[in-house]
Design an enzyme around this catalytic site. Structure first.
Site, PDB file in Angstrom:
ATOM      1  N   LEU A  60      49.849  43.931  28.500  1.00  0.00           N
ATOM      2  CA  LEU A  60      50.142  43.698  29.904  1.00  0.00           C
ATOM      3  C   LEU A  60      49.232  44.644  30.673  1.00  0.00           C
ATOM      4  CD1 LEU A  60      54.065  43.534  30.118  1.00  0.00           C
ATOM      5  CD2 LEU A  60      52.463  41.634  30.294  1.00  0.00           C
ATOM      6  N   ASP A  61      48.506  44.146  31.681  1.00  0.00           N
ATOM      7  CA  ASP A  61      47.610  45.034  32.401  1.00  0.00           C
ATOM      8  C   ASP A  61      48.412  46.021  33.252  1.00  0.00           C
ATOM      9  OD1 ASP A  61      47.918  44.001  35.202  1.00  0.00           O
ATOM     10  OD2 ASP A  61      47.072  42.178  34.332  1.00  0.00           O
ATOM     11  N   ALA A  62      47.742  47.019  33.759  1.00  0.00           N
ATOM     12  CA  ALA A  62      48.415  48.108  34.475  1.00  0.00           C
ATOM     13  C   ALA A  62      49.239  47.611  35.657  1.00  0.00           C
ATOM     14  CB  ALA A  62      47.394  49.144  34.942  1.00  0.00           C
ATOM     15  N   ASN A  63      48.794  46.536  36.299  1.00  0.00           N
ATOM     16  CA  ASN A  63      49.477  46.026  37.485  1.00  0.00           C
ATOM     17  C   ASN A  63      50.528  44.965  37.171  1.00  0.00           C
ATOM     18  OD1 ASN A  63      47.990  47.647  39.291  1.00  0.00           O
ATOM     19  ND2 ASN A  63      46.270  46.212  39.200  1.00  0.00           N
TER      20      ASN A  63
END
Length: 238
Positions: free
Chosen positions: A107-110
């Site tokens: 899951l990306d940081a955002n």
């Protein structure tokens, strides 16, 4: 080896819930070095102390597989080590789980929400492989409401870098004056796939949260917290 709480040791190595472990200890069915534990909390050293349940030694399985679900907060990078990242996912669990586990996908940081972690490579690969068609559901907040034509394009697949995405399941949950809330389920895991699928159609994703993987739902798990999966939950992915 570091000492651990007796109820935690029993729960993890006798494969019972923490509540059940407490009950077994209270009923004097657990002994440490052949002595009944009369008062809690009680700590044991797994390398020295002999813990028995109903007279049978509880052995520590050093190769024990671990499966956890974590509610990833905003701003955390899905990696085990990154000298440039302020917050990495392992910061949320490595104070409790001493074995090396790794994320199942990313899951990306955002992006927030449901993330699985394990030390079982075969299980992890089975979840991530597109041929198994395990859908991941996301809730996306968009900068505007999607029209029916674009929803159908998403359902049939859109082209990202010249390659068409697999069919997705899309549903509009709510429409506001300046945004909308959409549920989208995909069975692939390309880099930033959900954001890019909306981007090619002219939409900006303002918020993205994963709420379901296969039949496993994020549920009431609080942000930043994790829990171990039950045997039934683990087997549901096989």
């Amino acid at each position: 080896m570091e000492k651990v709480r007796l109820n935690k040791f029993v729960a993890e190595n006798a494969e019972v819930s923490r509540r059940r472990a407490d009950e077994l200890i209270e009923k004097k069915r657990v002994t440490v070095n052949n002595k009944v534990v009369e008062k809690m909390p009680f700590f044991v050293d797994p390398e020295i102390d002999v813990v028995k349940l109903n007279g049978e030694v509880i052995n520590v399985d050093k190769d024990k597989k671990i499966y956890i679900a974590l509610n990833k907060p905003l701003g955390y990078v899905t990696t085990l080590k990154d000298k440039y990242a302020k917050n990495i996912i392992s910061d949320l669990y490595d104070y409790k789980i001493k074995k090396r586990i790794y994320p199942v996908g990313r899951l990306d940081a955002n992006t927030t929400g449901l993330l699985l972690l394990t030390n079982d490579g075969q299980w992890s690969n089975g979840i991530m492989h597109p041929k198994n068609e395990i859908y991941k559901e996301y809730i996306a907040k968009l900068d505007k409401a999607p029209n029916k034509n674009d929803l159908n394009k998403l359902r049939n697949g859109v082209y990202l870098d010249g390659v068409k995405t697999a069919p997705s399941i899309v549903k509009v949950l709510n429409v506001y004056d300046d945004s909308s809330l959409v549920s989208i389920s995909i069975c692939e895991g390309r880099n930033h796939q959900v954001r890019n699928m909306f981007k090619v159609l002219g939409y900006k994703v303002l918020m993205l949260k994963r709420v379901k993987i296969g039949t496993l739902e994020l549920g009431a798990l609080k942000v930043g917290e994790f829990r171990r999966l039950s045997k039934e939950e683990v087997e549901s992915f096989r």
